[in-house]
Design an enzyme around this catalytic site. Structure first.
Site, mmCIF file in Angstrom:
data_model
loop_
_atom_site.group_PDB
_atom_site.id
_atom_site.type_symbol
_atom_site.label_atom_id
_atom_site.label_comp_id
_atom_site.label_asym_id
_atom_site.label_seq_id
_atom_site.Cartn_x
_atom_site.Cartn_y
_atom_site.Cartn_z
ATOM 1 N N ASN A 69 -14.623 -26.937 -4.390
ATOM 2 C CA ASN A 69 -14.944 -28.046 -3.485
ATOM 3 C C ASN A 69 -15.054 -27.573 -2.033
ATOM 4 O OD1 ASN A 69 -12.111 -27.680 -3.897
ATOM 5 N ND2 ASN A 69 -11.645 -29.694 -3.067
ATOM 6 N N ILE A 70 -15.924 -28.239 -1.307
ATOM 7 C CA ILE A 70 -16.169 -27.919 0.111
ATOM 8 C C ILE A 70 -16.050 -29.215 0.903
ATOM 9 C CG2 ILE A 70 -17.787 -26.961 1.798
ATOM 10 C CD1 ILE A 70 -19.259 -25.574 -0.480
ATOM 11 N N ASN A 72 -15.451 -31.548 4.623
ATOM 12 C CA ASN A 72 -16.144 -31.624 5.898
ATOM 13 C C ASN A 72 -15.358 -32.531 6.839
ATOM 14 O OD1 ASN A 72 -18.395 -32.817 7.815
ATOM 15 N ND2 ASN A 72 -19.279 -31.017 6.833
ATOM 16 N N ALA A 73 -15.411 -32.218 8.152
ATOM 17 C CA ALA A 73 -14.714 -33.045 9.140
ATOM 18 C C ALA A 73 -15.205 -34.488 9.088
ATOM 19 C CB ALA A 73 -14.911 -32.461 10.529
ATOM 20 N N TYR A 75 -15.582 -36.815 6.607
ATOM 21 C CA TYR A 75 -15.039 -36.767 5.240
ATOM 22 C C TYR A 75 -16.029 -37.031 4.095
ATOM 23 C CZ TYR A 75 -10.321 -36.679 7.360
ATOM 24 O OH TYR A 75 -9.203 -36.352 8.063
ATOM 25 N N CYS A 80 -17.807 -32.099 -4.107
ATOM 26 C CA CYS A 80 -16.890 -31.702 -5.182
ATOM 27 C C CYS A 80 -17.285 -30.344 -5.780
ATOM 28 C CB CYS A 80 -16.905 -32.729 -6.305
ATOM 29 S SG CYS A 80 -16.241 -34.333 -5.860
ATOM 30 N N GLU A 82 -17.650 -29.476 -8.834
ATOM 31 C CA GLU A 82 -18.635 -29.524 -9.923
ATOM 32 C C GLU A 82 -20.049 -29.523 -9.363
ATOM 33 O OE1 GLU A 82 -15.993 -31.378 -9.407
ATOM 34 O OE2 GLU A 82 -15.135 -32.189 -11.247
ATOM 35 N N CYS A 117 -19.688 -36.879 -9.973
ATOM 36 C CA CYS A 117 -19.896 -35.588 -10.653
ATOM 37 C C CYS A 117 -20.277 -35.784 -12.113
ATOM 38 C CB CYS A 117 -18.651 -34.719 -10.537
ATOM 39 S SG CYS A 117 -18.455 -34.078 -8.861
HETATM 40 N N1 THU Z 1 -12.836 -33.207 -5.993
HETATM 41 C C1 THU Z 1 -13.595 -32.337 -6.727
HETATM 42 O O1 THU Z 1 -13.912 -31.230 -6.286
HETATM 43 N N2 THU Z 1 -13.985 -32.729 -7.964
HETATM 44 C C2 THU Z 1 -13.715 -33.947 -8.510
HETATM 45 O O2 THU Z 1 -14.252 -34.270 -9.547
HETATM 46 C C3 THU Z 1 -12.748 -34.838 -7.855
HETATM 47 C C4 THU Z 1 -12.438 -34.520 -6.450
HETATM 48 C C5 THU Z 1 -12.452 -32.811 -4.642
HETATM 49 C C6 THU Z 1 -13.127 -33.591 -3.559
HETATM 50 C C7 THU Z 1 -12.152 -33.408 -2.410
HETATM 51 O O3 THU Z 1 -12.464 -32.179 -1.760
HETATM 52 C C8 THU Z 1 -10.809 -33.272 -3.081
HETATM 53 O O4 THU Z 1 -11.082 -32.997 -4.448
HETATM 54 C C9 THU Z 1 -9.954 -34.518 -2.979
HETATM 55 O O5 THU Z 1 -10.643 -35.631 -3.409
#
Ligand code: THU
Length: 164
Positions: A69-70, A72-73, A75, A80, A82, A117
């Site tokens: 996951n990446i 950002n300021a 939000y 995600c 995936e 996702c």
């Molecule tokens: N996140 C994912 O990377 N995949 C998901 O399916 C659920 C949530 C990440 C998004 C955010 O960076 C962090 O988890 C908290 O929500």
């Protein structure tokens, strides 16, 4: 309410071999997906939530693509794991249907892909594709996409001619 899915252990060889049989993957692929999705958490950029998510997917030609996951300021702009990973795979030229998506988080029981996702994954695989969800203790849950996203909408519902 839907029953909670069974939590299995990657350390239990009966669990792993049953999963491999049920979902037509090899134990080596299972172990590689587990290892690579867990490792991918280390490259997550998540300074705001501190919630690391790693993803590894098995492509049609049996290669593995990973991502995390990446945030950002601003939000809502964060992405995600995936979607980062699938975006990476697709833009690396992997256009065949993905065979497995694995996600790893630091919580127990395992977290499952968010709704956005699930829909994103839907574009690039069969409804029967397994999604492996690993937690912080090597435990996992496995479900098919159609279980996570019933009655879904996909490319075949659009009456358009497909380009690239
Ligand atoms: N996140 C994912 O990377 N995949 C998901 O399916 C659920 C949530 C990440 C998004 C955010 O960076 C962090 O988890 C908290 O929500």
């Amino acid at each position: 309410m839907a029953p909670s899915p069974e939590v299995l252990s990657s350390k239990n060889s009966d669990h792993v071999s049953q999963t491999c049989k049920d979902y037509s993957i090899t134990p080596a692929q299972f172990e590689e997906l587990r290892k690579r999705s867990v490792e991918a958490k280390s490259v997550a950029y998540c300074p705001y939530s501190n919630f690391r998510v790693g993803c590894a997917l098995l492509t049609a030609d049996d290669s593995i693509v990973t991502g995390a996951n990446i945030e950002n300021a601003s939000y809502p702009v964060g992405t995600c794991a995936e979607r980062v990973t699938i975006g990476k795979a697709v833009t690396e030229g992997h256009r065949g249907k993905f065979k497995v998506v694995a996600v790893a988080t630091d919580i127990s029981p395992p977290a499952s892909p968010c709704g956005m996702c699930r829909q994103f994954i839907r574009e690039f695989c069969d409804l029967t594709m397994p999604i492996l969800m690993f937690d912080q203790n090597l435990d996992y849950v496995v479900l098919r996409l159609e279980d996570l996203l019933p009655l879904s909408f996909g490319p075949e519902h659009l009456q358009v001619e497909r380009g690239s």
